[in-house]
Design an enzyme around this catalytic site. Structure first.
Site, PDB file in Angstrom:
ATOM      1  N   PHE A  10     -34.464 -52.904 -55.247  1.00  0.00           N
ATOM      2  CA  PHE A  10     -33.708 -51.967 -56.095  1.00  0.00           C
ATOM      3  C   PHE A  10     -33.705 -50.536 -55.538  1.00  0.00           C
ATOM      4  CE2 PHE A  10     -34.603 -49.245 -60.043  1.00  0.00           C
ATOM      5  CZ  PHE A  10     -33.284 -48.820 -60.172  1.00  0.00           C
ATOM      6  N   THR A  98     -49.535 -58.085 -50.924  1.00  0.00           N
ATOM      7  CA  THR A  98     -48.548 -57.139 -50.388  1.00  0.00           C
ATOM      8  C   THR A  98     -48.957 -55.695 -50.620  1.00  0.00           C
ATOM      9  OG1 THR A  98     -46.631 -58.581 -50.371  1.00  0.00           O
ATOM     10  CG2 THR A  98     -46.199 -56.248 -50.781  1.00  0.00           C
ATOM     11  N   THR A 132     -46.184 -44.975 -57.946  1.00  0.00           N
ATOM     12  CA  THR A 132     -45.736 -45.029 -59.337  1.00  0.00           C
ATOM     13  C   THR A 132     -46.612 -44.162 -60.240  1.00  0.00           C
ATOM     14  OG1 THR A 132     -45.599 -46.533 -61.227  1.00  0.00           O
ATOM     15  CG2 THR A 132     -47.149 -47.146 -59.521  1.00  0.00           C
ATOM     16  N   ASP A 133     -46.065 -43.769 -61.382  1.00  0.00           N
ATOM     17  CA  ASP A 133     -46.854 -43.033 -62.382  1.00  0.00           C
ATOM     18  C   ASP A 133     -47.876 -43.937 -63.068  1.00  0.00           C
ATOM     19  OD1 ASP A 133     -45.118 -44.553 -63.958  1.00  0.00           O
ATOM     20  OD2 ASP A 133     -44.288 -42.842 -65.068  1.00  0.00           O
ATOM     21  N   GLU A 134     -47.702 -45.273 -62.932  1.00  0.00           N
ATOM     22  CA  GLU A 134     -48.589 -46.193 -63.665  1.00  0.00           C
ATOM     23  C   GLU A 134     -50.029 -46.124 -63.175  1.00  0.00           C
ATOM     24  OE1 GLU A 134     -47.221 -50.078 -64.556  1.00  0.00           O
ATOM     25  OE2 GLU A 134     -45.150 -49.433 -64.835  1.00  0.00           O
ATOM     26  N   TYR A 158     -50.680 -54.920 -61.437  1.00  0.00           N
ATOM     27  CA  TYR A 158     -49.693 -54.173 -60.628  1.00  0.00           C
ATOM     28  C   TYR A 158     -50.174 -52.749 -60.353  1.00  0.00           C
ATOM     29  CZ  TYR A 158     -45.740 -51.073 -59.732  1.00  0.00           C
ATOM     30  OH  TYR A 158     -44.929 -50.086 -59.217  1.00  0.00           O
ATOM     31  N   SER A 161     -53.124 -52.479 -58.091  1.00  0.00           N
ATOM     32  CA  SER A 161     -52.812 -52.716 -56.669  1.00  0.00           C
ATOM     33  C   SER A 161     -52.094 -51.513 -56.065  1.00  0.00           C
ATOM     34  CB  SER A 161     -52.000 -54.004 -56.492  1.00  0.00           C
ATOM     35  OG  SER A 161     -50.696 -53.863 -57.041  1.00  0.00           O
ATOM     36  N   LYS A 162     -51.252 -50.851 -56.841  1.00  0.00           N
ATOM     37  CA  LYS A 162     -50.583 -49.641 -56.332  1.00  0.00           C
ATOM     38  C   LYS A 162     -51.613 -48.514 -56.158  1.00  0.00           C
ATOM     39  CE  LYS A 162     -46.776 -48.904 -55.612  1.00  0.00           C
ATOM     40  NZ  LYS A 162     -45.939 -49.081 -54.381  1.00  0.00           N
ATOM     41  N   ASN A 188     -37.535 -45.938 -62.929  1.00  0.00           N
ATOM     42  CA  ASN A 188     -36.170 -45.764 -62.416  1.00  0.00           C
ATOM     43  C   ASN A 188     -35.216 -46.684 -63.144  1.00  0.00           C
ATOM     44  OD1 ASN A 188     -36.271 -44.966 -58.893  1.00  0.00           O
ATOM     45  ND2 ASN A 188     -37.777 -44.449 -60.429  1.00  0.00           N
TER      46      ASN A 188
HETATM   47  P1  NAD Z   1     -38.260 -54.278 -56.048  1.00  0.00           P
HETATM   48  O1  NAD Z   1     -39.172 -55.338 -56.537  1.00  0.00           O
HETATM   49  O2  NAD Z   1     -36.867 -54.222 -56.580  1.00  0.00           O
HETATM   50  O3  NAD Z   1     -38.147 -54.355 -54.462  1.00  0.00           O
HETATM   51  C1  NAD Z   1     -39.248 -54.569 -53.629  1.00  0.00           C
HETATM   52  C2  NAD Z   1     -38.733 -54.974 -52.252  1.00  0.00           C
HETATM   53  O4  NAD Z   1     -39.873 -55.155 -51.393  1.00  0.00           O
HETATM   54  C3  NAD Z   1     -37.956 -56.289 -52.246  1.00  0.00           C
HETATM   55  O5  NAD Z   1     -36.787 -56.150 -51.467  1.00  0.00           O
HETATM   56  C4  NAD Z   1     -38.924 -57.277 -51.602  1.00  0.00           C
HETATM   57  O6  NAD Z   1     -38.281 -58.324 -50.885  1.00  0.00           O
HETATM   58  C5  NAD Z   1     -39.705 -56.370 -50.662  1.00  0.00           C
HETATM   59  N1  NAD Z   1     -41.043 -56.885 -50.340  1.00  0.00           N
HETATM   60  C6  NAD Z   1     -41.957 -57.393 -51.218  1.00  0.00           C
HETATM   61  N2  NAD Z   1     -43.064 -57.782 -50.551  1.00  0.00           N
HETATM   62  C7  NAD Z   1     -42.851 -57.477 -49.231  1.00  0.00           C
HETATM   63  C8  NAD Z   1     -43.621 -57.611 -48.052  1.00  0.00           C
HETATM   64  N3  NAD Z   1     -44.859 -58.153 -48.072  1.00  0.00           N
HETATM   65  N4  NAD Z   1     -43.105 -57.201 -46.880  1.00  0.00           N
HETATM   66  C9  NAD Z   1     -41.845 -56.671 -46.836  1.00  0.00           C
HETATM   67  N5  NAD Z   1     -41.064 -56.540 -47.921  1.00  0.00           N
HETATM   68  C10 NAD Z   1     -41.560 -56.927 -49.105  1.00  0.00           C
HETATM   69  O7  NAD Z   1     -39.026 -52.910 -56.315  1.00  0.00           O
HETATM   70  P2  NAD Z   1     -38.441 -51.464 -56.654  1.00  0.00           P
HETATM   71  O8  NAD Z   1     -38.311 -51.343 -58.113  1.00  0.00           O
HETATM   72  O9  NAD Z   1     -37.291 -51.189 -55.776  1.00  0.00           O
HETATM   73  O10 NAD Z   1     -39.686 -50.562 -56.222  1.00  0.00           O
HETATM   74  C11 NAD Z   1     -39.795 -50.077 -54.879  1.00  0.00           C
HETATM   75  C12 NAD Z   1     -41.085 -49.280 -54.753  1.00  0.00           C
HETATM   76  O11 NAD Z   1     -41.054 -48.190 -55.673  1.00  0.00           O
HETATM   77  C13 NAD Z   1     -42.349 -50.064 -55.080  1.00  0.00           C
HETATM   78  O12 NAD Z   1     -43.352 -49.672 -54.199  1.00  0.00           O
HETATM   79  C14 NAD Z   1     -42.688 -49.651 -56.512  1.00  0.00           C
HETATM   80  O13 NAD Z   1     -44.063 -49.737 -56.748  1.00  0.00           O
HETATM   81  C15 NAD Z   1     -42.200 -48.215 -56.501  1.00  0.00           C
HETATM   82  N6  NAD Z   1     -41.789 -47.667 -57.806  1.00  0.00           N
HETATM   83  C16 NAD Z   1     -40.879 -48.346 -58.583  1.00  0.00           C
HETATM   84  C17 NAD Z   1     -40.437 -47.787 -59.776  1.00  0.00           C
HETATM   85  C18 NAD Z   1     -39.416 -48.471 -60.640  1.00  0.00           C
HETATM   86  O14 NAD Z   1     -39.169 -47.996 -61.771  1.00  0.00           O
HETATM   87  N7  NAD Z   1     -38.773 -49.549 -60.209  1.00  0.00           N
HETATM   88  C19 NAD Z   1     -40.934 -46.540 -60.180  1.00  0.00           C
HETATM   89  C20 NAD Z   1     -41.881 -45.890 -59.373  1.00  0.00           C
HETATM   90  C21 NAD Z   1     -42.276 -46.463 -58.173  1.00  0.00           C
HETATM   91  O1  DAU Z   2     -43.425 -46.377 -64.468  1.00  0.00           O
HETATM   92  C1  DAU Z   2     -42.959 -46.861 -63.230  1.00  0.00           C
HETATM   93  C2  DAU Z   2     -42.918 -48.368 -63.259  1.00  0.00           C
HETATM   94  O2  DAU Z   2     -41.816 -48.727 -64.078  1.00  0.00           O
HETATM   95  C3  DAU Z   2     -42.801 -48.986 -61.880  1.00  0.00           C
HETATM   96  O3  DAU Z   2     -43.946 -48.674 -61.137  1.00  0.00           O
HETATM   97  C4  DAU Z   2     -42.624 -50.500 -61.979  1.00  0.00           C
HETATM   98  O4  DAU Z   2     -42.415 -51.053 -60.696  1.00  0.00           O
HETATM   99  C5  DAU Z   2     -41.425 -50.778 -62.850  1.00  0.00           C
HETATM  100  O5  DAU Z   2     -41.248 -52.179 -63.008  1.00  0.00           O
HETATM  101  C6  DAU Z   2     -41.586 -50.103 -64.201  1.00  0.00           C
HETATM  102  O6  DAU Z   2     -42.656 -50.710 -64.966  1.00  0.00           O
HETATM  103  P1  DAU Z   2     -42.509 -50.979 -66.543  1.00  0.00           P
HETATM  104  O7  DAU Z   2     -43.472 -52.027 -66.925  1.00  0.00           O
HETATM  105  O8  DAU Z   2     -42.528 -49.706 -67.296  1.00  0.00           O
HETATM  106  O9  DAU Z   2     -40.983 -51.532 -66.561  1.00  0.00           O
HETATM  107  P2  DAU Z   2     -40.290 -52.741 -67.336  1.00  0.00           P
HETATM  108  O10 DAU Z   2     -38.815 -52.566 -67.135  1.00  0.00           O
HETATM  109  O11 DAU Z   2     -40.890 -54.047 -66.994  1.00  0.00           O
HETATM  110  O12 DAU Z   2     -40.618 -52.409 -68.845  1.00  0.00           O
HETATM  111  C7  DAU Z   2     -40.248 -51.163 -69.422  1.00  0.00           C
HETATM  112  C8  DAU Z   2     -40.773 -51.138 -70.849  1.00  0.00           C
HETATM  113  O13 DAU Z   2     -40.016 -52.077 -71.618  1.00  0.00           O
HETATM  114  C9  DAU Z   2     -42.224 -51.575 -70.963  1.00  0.00           C
HETATM  115  O14 DAU Z   2     -42.836 -50.821 -72.002  1.00  0.00           O
HETATM  116  C10 DAU Z   2     -42.130 -53.044 -71.380  1.00  0.00           C
HETATM  117  C11 DAU Z   2     -40.853 -53.097 -72.188  1.00  0.00           C
HETATM  118  N1  DAU Z   2     -40.105 -54.358 -72.115  1.00  0.00           N
HETATM  119  C12 DAU Z   2     -39.791 -54.859 -70.907  1.00  0.00           C
HETATM  120  C13 DAU Z   2     -39.069 -56.045 -70.807  1.00  0.00           C
HETATM  121  C14 DAU Z   2     -38.738 -56.627 -69.450  1.00  0.00           C
HETATM  122  C15 DAU Z   2     -39.675 -54.961 -73.298  1.00  0.00           C
HETATM  123  O15 DAU Z   2     -39.935 -54.470 -74.413  1.00  0.00           O
HETATM  124  N2  DAU Z   2     -38.957 -56.119 -73.205  1.00  0.00           N
HETATM  125  C16 DAU Z   2     -38.643 -56.693 -72.004  1.00  0.00           C
HETATM  126  O16 DAU Z   2     -38.021 -57.779 -71.971  1.00  0.00           O
END
Ligand code: NAD
Ligand code: DAU
Length: 355
Positions: A10, A98, A132-134, A158, A161-162, A188
């Site tokens: 993403f 990972t 991440t903020d988590e 999760y 591990s981060k 995001n």
């Molecule tokens: P995502 O799950 O959509 O994408 C992760 C990507 O990493 C995928 O394309 C997957 O194939 C690849 N990947 C997984 N394991 C791998 C490995 N061992 N080697 C190479 N590639 C590998 O995740 P995202 O939401 O795009 O998040 C990207 C980064 O940003 C992550 O590090 C996540 O912790 C961080 N982050 C995400 C959010 C969020 O809200 N999504 C917020 C803050 C930080």
């Molecule tokens: O804060 C940053 C993080 O945000 C990133 O590091 C993670 O990679 C990303 O997945 C995200 O984590 P969250 O757990 O906050 O995101 P998620 O979309 O899974 O859930 C957002 C909130 O919504 C959380 O409080 C759980 C709730 N939720 C989620 C799902 C999928 C529901 O209530 N119902 C649902 O079906």
């Protein structure tokens, strides 16, 4: 040339598209293509010499080392991770492999390459770790937002591990001098978001007439940032961030989950009304809470704003409207993800792994 890991996911895919559009600088994109990796996200770059895709694991030091040397990489941006909290609860192993072991091996490959650089190439090299903020744990309703000085108190497999990966990155700077930067971003949302996460899941379930599952009481708070704003923050930190420092990235958009879902429903009521004339809110269903569910996240983004002059371009209102519109405009992307056929894209559109 820069090397991006996880660039088929993403945020990584949004970053690669944004980076090439904004800078024109070529990208080597290393992604293992787990279930979350989708090369269809990068279809608009097909045939563009500025995008070199390599299917590989960040833990494969030999492949990474060869790519760094072959392309004379000047910066690595590490997005690759297992990213879904619910999956980490059901199966933490991949997250350790990972996010912890993979990051360790990546750091070692990068350190070996960086040690062999000379002069400006060595001085100007950067390793930017996307976190991440988590890692900061959970807040009460009245706690101040997370600053870069908050203690690490991760609560899920999760986030633990981060947190571990952030500590490795920090240690590689302090011990070996590796020129690192770390960003800790809030939730995001935007185009290309895999529909296992809250916002895209609600959009696709609503349109499919399925229930909209709210965990627990739906009053958990997240701080939402449009994905392209995260990309611009990473570009800015890479350009001007101070070595060894961490930067919190957020949009000052704290919202309760139930309010997010109601906003999505209201937009869909306006943009794609249900055929029976009822509101999508009728599909909201309360389900069992996530174990260990963090109550509230909030990012204090003043450091990156003050020191690097970064600000988000989108408000939540503009960003969520764009996001809903993107899902309405891209039913084929959604269908391919839901059927799993996006995983055939590699065979269909790209030749086998090449480096
Ligand atoms: P995502 O799950 O959509 O994408 C992760 C990507 O990493 C995928 O394309 C997957 O194939 C690849 N990947 C997984 N394991 C791998 C490995 N061992 N080697 C190479 N590639 C590998 O995740 P995202 O939401 O795009 O998040 C990207 C980064 O940003 C992550 O590090 C996540 O912790 C961080 N982050 C995400 C959010 C969020 O809200 N999504 C917020 C803050 C930080
Ligand atoms: O804060 C940053 C993080 O945000 C990133 O590091 C993670 O990679 C990303 O997945 C995200 O984590 P969250 O757990 O906050 O995101 P998620 O979309 O899974 O859930 C957002 C909130 O919504 C959380 O409080 C759980 C709730 N939720 C989620 C799902 C999928 C529901 O209530 N119902 C649902 O079906």
């Amino acid at each position: 040339m820069i090397l991006v890991t996880g660039g088929a996911g993403f945020i990584g895919a949004n970053f690669v598209l944004d980076w090439i559009a904004a800078t024109g600088e070529p990208v080597v994109n290393v992604d293992k293509l787990t279930y979350a990796g989708n090369l269809e996200n990068l279809a608009s770059l097909q045939g563009d010499a500025r995008h070199v895709f390599v299917q590989a694991d960040i833990g494969d030091g030999e492949v990474i080392g060869n790519l760094l040397a072959k392309h004379q990489i000047r910066a690595v941006i590490n997005f690759a991770a297992e990213s879904h909290v619910d999956r980490s609860i059901h199966g933490p192993e991949d997250f350790i492999q990972t996010n912890v072991v993979g990051t360790f091996r990546l750091l070692e490959a990068v350190r070996a390459y960086w040690n062999g650089l000379q002069g400006d190439a060595k001085t100007n090299f950067r390793f930017l770790h996307v976190s991440t903020d988590e890692v900061y744990g959970t807040l009460s309703a009245t706690d101040p937002a997370f600053t870069e000085n908050n203690n690490y108190e991760p609560n899920s497999p999760y986030s633990a591990s981060k947190a571990a990966s952030d500590h490795l990155v920090r240690a590689w700077h302090h011990t070996y001098g590796l020129p690192v930067l770390t960003t800790n971003c809030s939730n995001n949302y935007g185009p290309l978001h895999f529909p296992e996460k809250l916002i895209p899941l609600m959009i696709v379930n609503a349109l499919a007439g399925k229930p909209l599952p709210i965990y627990g009481d739906g009053q958990q708070i997240r701080d939402w940032l449009y994905v392209r704003d995260h990309c611009s923050a990473i570009r800015r930190v890479l350009e001007a961030g101070k070595l060894g420092e961490t930067y919190n990235v957020g949009g000052w958009n704290e919202k309760a989950n139930i309010d997010i879902v109601k906003t999505v429903c209201a937009l869909l009521d306006e943009m794609r009304p249900r055929s029976d004339g009822k509101s999508y809110v009728e599909q909201i269903t309360y389900v069992t809470d996530r174990p260990g569910h963090d109550r509230r996240y909030a990012i204090d983004a003043r450091k990156i704003e003050r020191e690097l002059g970064w600000k988000p371009a989108e408000t939540f209102d503009t960003g969520i409207r764009k996001t809903v519109q993107w899902y309405l405009d891209n039913p084929e992307w959604v269908a391919n993800v839901q059927s799993g056929s996006y995983r055939d894209w590699v065979q269909k559109q790209y030749s086998a792994t090449s480096n």
